[in-house]
Each structure stands twice: as structure tokens, then as C-alpha cells.
Design a protein around this motif. Structure first.
Motif, PDB file in Angstrom:
ATOM      1  N   THR A  28      37.703  44.992  46.338  1.00  0.00           N
ATOM      2  CA  THR A  28      37.094  43.768  45.840  1.00  0.00           C
ATOM      3  C   THR A  28      35.812  43.420  46.596  1.00  0.00           C
ATOM      4  OG1 THR A  28      38.216  42.273  47.360  1.00  0.00           O
ATOM      5  CG2 THR A  28      39.428  42.927  45.386  1.00  0.00           C
ATOM      6  N   CYS A  31      35.846  38.049  47.936  1.00  0.00           N
ATOM      7  CA  CYS A  31      37.126  37.341  47.870  1.00  0.00           C
ATOM      8  C   CYS A  31      37.436  36.721  49.232  1.00  0.00           C
ATOM      9  CB  CYS A  31      38.244  38.284  47.452  1.00  0.00           C
ATOM     10  SG  CYS A  31      38.029  38.940  45.777  1.00  0.00           S
ATOM     11  N   ASP A  34      43.651  35.112  49.434  1.00  0.00           N
ATOM     12  CA  ASP A  34      44.568  36.152  48.987  1.00  0.00           C
ATOM     13  C   ASP A  34      44.515  36.316  47.467  1.00  0.00           C
ATOM     14  OD1 ASP A  34      45.297  36.439  51.560  1.00  0.00           O
ATOM     15  OD2 ASP A  34      47.316  35.611  51.345  1.00  0.00           O
ATOM     16  N   LEU A  35      44.656  37.557  47.045  1.00  0.00           N
ATOM     17  CA  LEU A  35      44.817  37.861  45.628  1.00  0.00           C
ATOM     18  C   LEU A  35      46.296  38.119  45.364  1.00  0.00           C
ATOM     19  CD1 LEU A  35      41.777  40.248  45.097  1.00  0.00           C
ATOM     20  CD2 LEU A  35      41.919  37.818  44.602  1.00  0.00           C
ATOM     21  N   TYR A  58      42.928  45.400  49.177  1.00  0.00           N
ATOM     22  CA  TYR A  58      44.262  44.835  48.986  1.00  0.00           C
ATOM     23  C   TYR A  58      45.185  45.936  48.478  1.00  0.00           C
ATOM     24  CZ  TYR A  58      42.022  40.216  49.141  1.00  0.00           C
ATOM     25  OH  TYR A  58      41.318  39.111  49.518  1.00  0.00           O
ATOM     26  N   GLY A  73      44.602  38.605  40.110  1.00  0.00           N
ATOM     27  CA  GLY A  73      43.504  37.701  40.409  1.00  0.00           C
ATOM     28  C   GLY A  73      43.848  36.729  41.518  1.00  0.00           C
ATOM     29  N   PRO A  74      42.910  35.790  41.820  1.00  0.00           N
ATOM     30  CA  PRO A  74      43.114  34.848  42.923  1.00  0.00           C
ATOM     31  C   PRO A  74      44.017  33.669  42.587  1.00  0.00           C
ATOM     32  CG  PRO A  74      40.955  34.518  41.948  1.00  0.00           C
ATOM     33  CD  PRO A  74      41.542  35.728  41.279  1.00  0.00           C
ATOM     34  N   ASP A  75      44.089  33.287  41.301  1.00  0.00           N
ATOM     35  CA  ASP A  75      44.939  32.173  40.899  1.00  0.00           C
ATOM     36  C   ASP A  75      45.152  32.262  39.387  1.00  0.00           C
ATOM     37  OD1 ASP A  75      42.967  30.400  39.384  1.00  0.00           O
ATOM     38  OD2 ASP A  75      41.953  30.561  41.317  1.00  0.00           O
ATOM     39  N   CYS A  96      35.411  38.414  43.280  1.00  0.00           N
ATOM     40  CA  CYS A  96      35.781  37.015  43.109  1.00  0.00           C
ATOM     41  C   CYS A  96      34.558  36.130  42.856  1.00  0.00           C
ATOM     42  CB  CYS A  96      36.530  36.514  44.345  1.00  0.00           C
ATOM     43  SG  CYS A  96      38.139  37.313  44.576  1.00  0.00           S
TER      44      CYS A  96
END
Length: 450
Positions: A28, A31, A34-35, A58, A73-75, A96
């Protein structure tokens, strides 16, 4: 590498039972948090595995043993779909900060899935051309057989694509089955009186709901959203909608994840449209999945209570807004009359085109206790007033000049205009979305006109 596993008891069991695991790497950029890898269960995205990264690298350890959809993804608001479960060495590339497109390396299944979506897009584009030609045939009858023949070609492309996948890739064949709808003129005209009845019963004709693989396929949710979006525009009352949709559920095993995904798709659209059938399908979800998903069912129970006021038979919530002359009108001021709340705007072409129809019924029934309260989604007073004058609108008008943020439109979950809500003399909702001939018929029924 440090792993934080975010699992429900169900997912914990799912991982522990896995014979083998696979490592997935994510490379990534940009970012800062956390993913995670998520799953979708018909109501929400659930975090499955989250891992901290070193130098934007990651890693995720997942169970092996069959393809399934995940989301990365992140969220939950920024997720990308990915198919995992059988391939070693899969690498995800993303950022990100939006500078890199999402990409998957070393994965045949994801390449094939991408190609399938491209094929869907090409077929759908060709189908749109056929539909457009059919519409043109209203003015030029010679085009109708050509349009139907073009639809037949599209039908054959859909069938060929599905058949080719059944042997080559059963996982993607299920996705294709959920997206294979054949034209009414070539496959339904002899058995059904009209296309909407054919659509309602045959939209899922290639899906085998006894196949448990559909229980893990988020495309079930997406397909039922599309299905519901079409039917809810035609069947605006609860009885007609449920009569069209309920037969489908005789084929889906009750309490299965396929039913959960299907109901999730239906409910999301019905809630968005404040459709009167929302309560029925939300209650069905609660009845079948309260133990499996208590949080979602608790939320739905609250939504049912809040939606009842906006559904057929519920008392329309009161509101007050400004009139063109600087005064104000409250909905409750009109008690004792049959009232049509008409959401419109000067900039809305379909609204302006519908105004002559509304004007005609107003002239017929205004002396019999019928009133219209126009709620404008305009932002500019001058344009609002000019449209009222140009279209000769003699009924009551209000607006807060906030455009789509109009407080009444938001209160009544209005997502498109023109949109109407018809109230009886006690202020209870009789119908939503009536226009043209439907509105005329309903008013004739109410006022006893043959």
C-alpha cells in the motif's frame, strides 16, 4: 508481524475448522491506520481480520478451501471486493490517499471476475441499444421486429456466457446466473400478460437456491436491490408488491444466509423509498434472524417504529414552511381536506411536465375538498416564483429554499422528484408516488366519480 483477529464466535469457528490457511499480502501507499479484511452478511460489513503493517506492507492469513468474496480497506466506507480462498501468493496493490487504483496480482480468479464484469457491461450496453430501438418503434413500427431480434442476440450472449462458466468456473457461473435476465418479447410473451409480471417471477430463473454456495455470495444482495428497485417503481402499494415478490421466497430456504442477503437487499431499497412494504420485509428479517443477528434485528425494530408514520395508513408528520408571500402554512392547517403533498422544483423537467396533469385534477376536485400543498426543492426564490406563474399553479406552495436539503423532503425520505404523498381528511397517508392516470383514478375513487 502482529495480527489482531476480530472475529465473532461464528467466524472463530469458521477459521478453526479450516484445514489450511493462505497468506495474502497487501502493498500500500499513504495508509496511516490499520487495514482490514471484511465480510458482508446482508446488513453490514463485519471486520474479519485486521493487521498492522510495516513499511506499508500488510499480511492477512485466511482459511483455504473454496472461493468467497471478501472486502479490503481501512474502514467499511472504503472497501474493495476481492475473491480469495484457493490461491497462494496473492498480492493486493492499493493506496489510502487515492493515488493508486486497486489491483490484484497473482490471482487468476480475480482476473476472471474482472473480465466477467467487463462482459456484463458490454452485454448491458448492447441491451440498452436494443431497448432504445424498441422505444423508437413507438413512432416507427418497422423498428419493432428489429429491436426484438437485437434483444434475441443479447439473450443468446447472456445464455452463452452462463453456459460457458458452468463448467469452466462454477463460482463465477453463480454470479452470472444472478445477472442473466432474458427479454420478455423472446421468452415471456406467451406465458405472461405483461413484462413486469414476467420480470417479477423469472428474474432469478437461472438461480438454484438449493445450492448452498449462494449463501456466501454478496451478489444475492446486489441482485435483490436491483430487482426491488424496478418492482417498487411499478408496485407502489404494499399488496401488489408483496404479491409479486413473495413467490420468490418459496424457492429460497427459510433462515438461510441466501434469504438474509435477499431480505437485506429488499429492505435497503424499500427503506430508501419509504415503501409501504418495508415493514413486512423488515419484520420477516426479524422473525427469521433475531438469534443469528440480534444487533441488526434490534436496529430494524427501531426503524419499523420510526417508519410507520411515513407509510400507508400512518399519520403524516406535521410540518410548517414558508409561503411565497413570506407567510407560513402547516400541514395540520389542512385537516378536513384530502391533501396531495407535491414535491417538485422549477429546475425539474419531469416535474414541470407533470404540472398540467396535476393542474387538471386540481381543477376537477378542488371544490369537493381536495387541496394540494406544493413543496419546492428550489434554492432561488425568483426561479420558484417564476415557475409557479409560468405553469399557472393555483394551489398552496411552501419552501425553505434549501434544495435537496429541504427539511420536509428529508423528513419524508424523498430521494427523487416529482414525488407525491396523498393524505385523507384525517391526515393519514393513502398513497405515495401517484402521478398521471394513477392519481386521477385514486381521486375518482375517493370522491366517488365514475
Amino acid at each position: 508481524m502482529r495480527y489482531t483477529i476480530l472475529l465473532s464466535l461464528f467466524l472463530t469457528g469458521f477459521l478453526l475448522q479450516a484445514q489450511n490457511t493462505l497468506m495474502v499480502k497487501a502493498e500500500t501507499q499513504g495508509c496511516t491506520k490499520d487495514l482490514a479484511l471484511y465480510t458482508f452478511d446482508g446488513t453490514s460489513f463485519k471486520p474479519l481480520i485486521a493487521a498492522s503493517g510495516n513499511d506499508n506492507i500488510y499480511e492477512f492469513e485466511i482459511p483455504a478451501g473454496g472461493h468467497r468474496f471478501y472486502y479490503f480497506g481501512p474502514d467499511p466506507t472504503k472497501l474493495q471486493p476481492i475473491v480469495l480462498g484457493e490461491e497462494e501468493g496473492v498480492i493486493l496493490n492499493t493506496s489510502c490517499n487515492g493515488k493508486l487504483p486497486f489491483a490484484v496480482k497473482n490471482s487468476v480468479i480475480n482476473d476472471q471476475y474482472s473480465s466477467l464484469k467487463d462482459a456484463f457491461n458490454a452485454i448491458n450496453q448492447e441491451n440498452q441499444q436494443a431497448v432504445q430501438m424498441y422505444r423508437m418503434s413507438f413512432r416507427n413500427a418497422e423498428l419493432k421486429p428489429q429491436a426484438i431480434q437485437k434483444m434475441a442476440v443479447v439473450d443468446q450472449r447472456r445464455i452463452s456466457l452462463l453456459d460457458s462458466l458452468k463448467t469452466a468456473n462454477p463460482f463465477l457461473a453463480r454470479v452470472a446466473a444472478l445477472n442473466t435476465y432474458l427479454s420478455y418479447f423472446n421468452y415471456g410473451e406467451e406465458a405472461y400478460d405483461n413484462e413486469i409480471a414476467y420480470f417479477a417471477r423469472e428474474f432469478f430463473q437461472f438461480v438454484d437456491w438449493e445450492d448452498e454456495a449462494y449463501h456466501e455470495l454478496p451478489w444475492v444482495y446486489e441482485s435483490f436491490k436491483n430487482y426491488t428497485n424496478t418492482l417498487s417503481q411499478v408496485y407502489t402499494d404494499k399488496e401488489a408488491f408483496t404479491a409479486a415478490v413473495d413467490p420468490i421466497f418459496t424457492d429460497i430456504p427459510q433462515g438461510s444466509m441466501a434469504e438474509k442477503l435477499a431480505l437485506g437487499g429488499i429492505i435497503s431499497i424499500l427503506k430508501q423509498k419509504s415503501h409501504p412494504a418495508f415493514v413486512d420485509y423488515a419484520q420477516q428479517f426479524i422473525d427469521h434472524f433475531s438469534e443469528l443477528d440480534p444487533r441488526a434485528t434490534t436496529d430494524l425494530a427501531k426503524q419499523i417504529e420510526s417508519q410507520k408514520s411515513f407509510l400507508i395508513g400512518g399519520e403524516a408528520p406535521d410540518f410548517t414552511q414558508a409561503t411565497p408571500d413570506g407567510g407560513s402554512i402547516s400541514l395540520s392547517d389542512l385537516r378536513g381536506k384530502v391533501v396531495l403533498i407535491d414535491f417538485w422544483a422549477s429546475w425539474c423537467g419531469p416535474c414541470r411536465k407533470e404540472n398540467p396533469n396535476v393542474k387538471r385534477v386540481y381543477d376537477v376536485y378542488k371544490e369537493q375538498g381536495f387541496e394540494i400543498l406544493g413543496v419546492s426543492l428550489d434554492r432561488t426564490q425568483d426561479r420558484w416564483l417564476k415557475a409557479i406563474e409560468q405553469d399557472g399553479l393555483q394551489w398552496l406552495q411552501v419552501s425553505d429554499l434549501k434544495g435537496w436539503k429541504n427539511e420536509v423532503a428529508q423528513m419524508y425520505s424523498v430521494s427523487s422528484i416529482p414525488h407525491t404523498i396523498l393524505l385523507d381528511a384525517e391526515g393519514k397517508i393513502i398513497a405515495r408516488g401517484l402521478r398521471g392516470a394513477q392519481l386521477e383514478a385514486k381521486l375518482a375513487e375517493i370522491f366517488g366519480v365514475d
